[in-house]
Design a protein around this motif. Structure first.
Motif, short mmCIF file in Angstrom:
data_model
loop_
_atom_site.label_atom_id
_atom_site.label_comp_id
_atom_site.label_asym_id
_atom_site.label_seq_id
_atom_site.Cartn_x
_atom_site.Cartn_y
_atom_site.Cartn_z
N ALA A 97 10.56 18.03 1.18
CA ALA A 97 9.27 18.14 1.60
C ALA A 97 8.51 17.52 2.77
N ALA A 98 8.70 15.80 2.80
CA ALA A 98 7.61 14.87 3.43
C ALA A 98 8.32 14.15 4.01
N GLY A 99 9.64 14.48 4.47
CA GLY A 99 10.72 13.72 5.17
C GLY A 99 10.17 13.63 6.30
N GLY A 100 10.23 14.77 7.02
CA GLY A 100 10.28 15.42 8.69
C GLY A 100 8.88 14.24 9.11
N GLN A 101 8.06 13.99 8.20
CA GLN A 101 6.73 13.09 8.81
C GLN A 101 7.07 11.88 9.63
N GLN A 102 6.28 10.80 10.01
CA GLN A 102 6.50 9.44 11.09
C GLN A 102 5.89 8.41 9.93
N TYR A 103 6.40 7.90 9.44
CA TYR A 103 5.57 6.67 8.62
C TYR A 103 5.98 5.20 9.53
N PRO A 104 4.72 5.47 10.46
CA PRO A 104 5.48 4.14 10.43
C PRO A 104 5.36 2.74 10.03
N ALA A 105 6.70 1.30 10.47
CA ALA A 105 6.73 -0.24 9.72
C ALA A 105 5.45 -0.32 10.11
N GLY A 106 5.26 -1.37 9.29
CA GLY A 106 3.81 -2.61 9.37
C GLY A 106 2.64 -1.60 9.11
N SER A 107 2.93 -0.47 8.08
CA SER A 107 1.43 0.16 7.73
C SER A 107 1.18 0.23 6.49
N LEU A 108 -0.05 -0.04 5.67
CA LEU A 108 -0.50 0.20 4.77
C LEU A 108 -0.89 1.40 4.01
N TYR A 109 0.31 1.70 3.12
CA TYR A 109 -0.44 3.69 2.48
C TYR A 109 -0.74 3.17 1.32
N VAL B 97 -0.15 -9.22 1.26
CA VAL B 97 -0.40 -7.96 1.63
C VAL B 97 -0.06 -8.24 3.00
N LEU B 98 -1.11 -8.99 4.09
CA LEU B 98 -1.08 -8.32 4.94
C LEU B 98 -0.04 -9.52 5.72
N ALA B 99 0.68 -10.56 5.25
CA ALA B 99 2.13 -11.46 5.78
C ALA B 99 3.47 -10.11 5.45
N ARG B 100 3.15 -9.00 4.87
CA ARG B 100 4.51 -8.09 5.22
C ARG B 100 4.26 -7.15 5.98
N LEU B 101 2.58 -7.06 5.93
CA LEU B 101 2.47 -6.07 7.47
C LEU B 101 2.66 -7.15 7.98
#
Length: 303
Positions: A16-28, A90-94
């Motif tokens: 259902a949701a996998g087609g969208q882009q999920y950019p790396a280095g982002s906070l969800y 968290v910011l370091a991981r991003l």
């Protein structure tokens, strides 16, 4: 959750949701259920499975949710007492290109929950912050309040706990007569709150939503004057977490008052506290006491 069920759910979420882009280095920023696990969206499940780590208000609470979904991710505690300092890891991981989700214990983060400080720091550091919307008790209560007279709504959250500050804050809220106001309240203070509402705005309609989405959910709408007796009639009605929607007043009272009644009320308010001024204005002009009181609140707060 059964392993096979979790696997099927994960596959459905990816479909259902996998087609969208999920950019790396982002906070969800991920909304989680407020009481009913079935309210978790497929997109939220997909993102929780995709991210490299999950920052959360309470690692114990989130661990239960993750086990239900058959997911295993590093959990980082970011709550109201450590949000500023805990944002650093968290910011370091991003910055390293990881995807990180943030969830509060229930509902939408940063709405009367931690999350706003983390989001602000992530944005300031140049990272993308993406919402994964879902359950919100405030919006759920508004949707069943039926406040057709409201021009807008405002989220108030919890009022102050000290009596004097609480009264003052509620008077300010009640002054917004054309707007739905959404309040939260804990079970040990709900009786006190409805008593204060009955005193300050007896004819104001209130929707009292308790334990939304849970097994013993109840929703009751009535004038504030009748709420204390309704709560007292059944001890069960005083248990659980509460969302209150203060409906817009039946009329924009200052607009509905005759000009002479408004003039008299203003003169009396210059010399007297609100209640005596309203009582005298009602005797002198014959205008409805409740309308005068609402108008007096608005005048006090605008001054």
């Amino acid at each position: 959750m059964n392993t096979s069920i979790a696997s099927v759910l994960s596959q459905a979420a990816a479909s259902a949701a996998g087609g969208q882009q999920y950019p790396a280095g982002s906070l969800y920023v991920v909304a989680t259920p407020i009481g009913n696990l079935a309210d978790l969206s497929l997109r939220a499940i997909h993102v929780l499975g995709l991210v490299d780590a999950v920052a959360c208000e309470d690692t114990r609470q989130t661990a239960v949710l993750m086990r239900h979904l058959g997911l295993h991710k590093p959990l980082l505690a970011v709550h109201e007492h450590n949000e500023q300092s805990a944002s650093g890891p968290v910011l370091a991981r991003l910055a390293a290109g990881e995807r990180v989700a943030y969830v509060s214990d229930a509902g939408t983060p940063a709405v009367s929950d931690p999350g706003a400080a983390l989001v602000a720091r992530a944005v300031a550091a140049g990272h993308r912050v993406l919402p994964i919307p879902g359950a919100s008790s405030a919006v759920a209560a508004l949707s069943v309040a039926g406040d057709e007279g409201a021009r807008a709504f405002a989220f108030v959250g919890f009022l102050p706990t000290k009596a004097g500050e609480r009264r003052t804050a509620l008077q300010e809220v009640l002054a917004h007569t054309d707007t739905s106001q959404v309040l939260f309240e804990a079970p040990h203070r709900i009786v006190e709150l409805v008593a204060l509402l009955a005193e300050l705005a007896p004819q104001r309609r209130i929707t009292l939503a308790r334990e939304l989405t849970k097994q013993f959910e109840s929703i009751h709408t009535a004038e504030a004057a009748g709420l204390p007796a309704w709560l007292a009639a059944d001890a069960q009605r005083q248990r659980g977490e509460f969302v209150l929607v203060l409906h817009a007043a039946a009329a924009a009272v200052s607009e509905g008052l005759p000009a002479e009644a408004q003039r008299v009320l203003q003169l009396l308010l210059a010399e007297l506290p609100l209640k005596p001024a309203v009582a005298l204005a009602a005797q002198i002009t014959g205008a409805p006491r409740n309308a005068l009181y609402e108008a007096g609140l608005a005048l006090k707060n605008s001054g």
